[in-house]
Design a protein around this motif. Structure first.
Motif, PDB file in Angstrom:
ATOM      1  N   ASP A 171     -12.826  -3.549 -13.638  1.00 13.05           N
ATOM      2  CA  ASP A 171     -13.516  -4.002 -13.325  1.00 13.05           C
ATOM      3  C   ASP A 171     -15.003  -2.747 -13.395  1.00 13.05           C
ATOM      4  N   GLN A 172     -15.907  -2.660 -13.988  1.00 14.62           N
ATOM      5  CA  GLN A 172     -17.017  -2.158 -14.301  1.00 14.62           C
ATOM      6  C   GLN A 172     -17.952  -2.212 -12.654  1.00 14.62           C
ATOM      7  N   ASP A 173     -17.662  -3.142 -12.268  1.00 17.30           N
ATOM      8  CA  ASP A 173     -18.015  -2.976 -10.748  1.00 17.30           C
ATOM      9  C   ASP A 173     -18.200  -2.194 -10.471  1.00 17.30           C
ATOM     10  N   LYS A 174     -16.305  -2.226 -10.178  1.00 21.85           N
ATOM     11  CA  LYS A 174     -15.963  -0.733  -9.437  1.00 21.85           C
ATOM     12  C   LYS A 174     -16.797   0.215  -9.821  1.00 21.85           C
ATOM     13  N   CYS A 175     -16.585   0.423 -11.123  1.00 28.01           N
ATOM     14  CA  CYS A 175     -16.884   1.971 -11.544  1.00 28.01           C
ATOM     15  C   CYS A 175     -17.537   2.456 -10.935  1.00 28.01           C
ATOM     16  N   ILE A 176     -17.051   4.088 -10.586  1.00 32.83           N
ATOM     17  CA  ILE A 176     -18.086   5.299  -9.915  1.00 32.83           C
ATOM     18  C   ILE A 176     -18.673   6.355 -11.059  1.00 32.83           C
ATOM     19  N   ALA A 177     -18.372   6.275 -12.161  1.00 33.42           N
ATOM     20  CA  ALA A 177     -18.686   7.032 -13.775  1.00 33.42           C
ATOM     21  C   ALA A 177     -18.479   7.924 -13.333  1.00 33.42           C
ATOM     22  N   SER A 178     -16.676   8.111 -12.711  1.00 29.74           N
ATOM     23  CA  SER A 178     -16.666   9.420 -13.033  1.00 29.74           C
ATOM     24  C   SER A 178     -16.200  10.673 -13.929  1.00 29.74           C
ATOM     25  N   ASP A 222     -23.756   5.412 -22.065  1.00 27.62           N
ATOM     26  CA  ASP A 222     -25.219   6.446 -21.959  1.00 27.62           C
ATOM     27  C   ASP A 222     -25.693   6.381 -20.861  1.00 27.62           C
ATOM     28  N   GLU A 223     -26.312   5.779 -20.581  1.00 32.32           N
ATOM     29  CA  GLU A 223     -27.187   5.172 -19.882  1.00 32.32           C
ATOM     30  C   GLU A 223     -26.841   5.245 -18.057  1.00 32.32           C
ATOM     31  N   ASP A 224     -25.874   5.420 -18.204  1.00 25.78           N
ATOM     32  CA  ASP A 224     -25.429   5.570 -16.746  1.00 25.78           C
ATOM     33  C   ASP A 224     -24.170   5.816 -16.238  1.00 25.78           C
ATOM     34  N   GLY A 225     -22.849   5.940 -17.455  1.00 29.85           N
ATOM     35  CA  GLY A 225     -22.149   6.411 -17.323  1.00 29.85           C
ATOM     36  C   GLY A 225     -20.801   6.064 -17.418  1.00 29.85           C
ATOM     37  N   ILE A 226     -21.017   4.490 -16.627  1.00 26.44           N
ATOM     38  CA  ILE A 226     -20.189   3.219 -16.473  1.00 26.44           C
ATOM     39  C   ILE A 226     -18.732   3.339 -17.287  1.00 26.44           C
ATOM     40  N   ALA A 227     -17.853   3.615 -17.354  1.00 28.88           N
ATOM     41  CA  ALA A 227     -16.719   3.278 -18.393  1.00 28.88           C
ATOM     42  C   ALA A 227     -17.166   1.454 -19.131  1.00 28.88           C
ATOM     43  N   VAL A 228     -16.087   2.306 -20.229  1.00 31.69           N
ATOM     44  CA  VAL A 228     -16.088   0.843 -21.226  1.00 31.69           C
ATOM     45  C   VAL A 228     -14.889   1.056 -22.123  1.00 31.69           C
ATOM     46  N   LEU A 229     -14.212  -0.113 -21.797  1.00 32.09           N
ATOM     47  CA  LEU A 229     -12.985  -0.759 -22.491  1.00 32.09           C
ATOM     48  C   LEU A 229     -13.188  -0.966 -23.847  1.00 32.09           C
ATOM     49  N   LEU A 230     -12.610   0.228 -24.804  1.00 32.42           N
ATOM     50  CA  LEU A 230     -12.786  -0.046 -26.460  1.00 32.42           C
ATOM     51  C   LEU A 230     -11.098  -1.197 -26.717  1.00 32.42           C
ATOM     52  N   LYS A 231     -10.223  -1.140 -25.878  1.00 31.51           N
ATOM     53  CA  LYS A 231      -9.192  -1.412 -26.290  1.00 31.51           C
ATOM     54  C   LYS A 231      -8.470  -1.784 -25.137  1.00 31.51           C
ATOM     55  N   GLU A 232      -8.330  -3.483 -25.274  1.00 25.39           N
ATOM     56  CA  GLU A 232      -7.719  -4.229 -23.677  1.00 25.39           C
ATOM     57  C   GLU A 232      -6.178  -4.415 -24.247  1.00 25.39           C
TER      58      GLU A 232
END
Length: 63
Positions: free
Chosen positions: A6-13, A28-38
Motif C-alpha cells: 500500500d504505497q499510500d501508507k508507505c513512509i519511505a523508511s 528516486d524522487e520521494d523514496g516511496i516503496a515500489v513492488l518489483l515482484k508480486e
C-alpha cells in the motif's frame, strides 16, 4: 504467495528494500516503496515476510 504494498501508507523508511532487495525498490524522487515482484516463493517469500514484519507503516502484506 502474493505480496501486497500500500504505497499510500508507505513512509519511505527503506526497511523493505534492505530486507528484500529483489522484491522491493524505492522511487528516486520521494523514496516511496515500489513492488518489483508480486508473486514470491522460497527465499524471496521469507524476505518478503521479513519486510512486512519490519515495515514501520504496516504497508506490506503477504498472502
Amino acid at each position: 504467495m502474493k505480496v501486497l504494498l500500500d504505497q499510500d501508507k508507505c513512509i519511505a523508511s527503506g526497511q523493505c528494500v534492505m530486507a528484500a532487495m529483489g522484491v522491493f525498490d524505492q522511487r528516486d524522487e520521494d523514496g516511496i516503496a515500489v513492488l518489483l515482484k508480486e508473486d514470491v516463493e522460497g527465499d524471496e517469500l521469507l524476505e518478503a515476510q521479513e519486510a512486512a514484519a519490519v515495515c514501520p507503516a504496516l504497508a506490506i502484506r503477504v498472502e
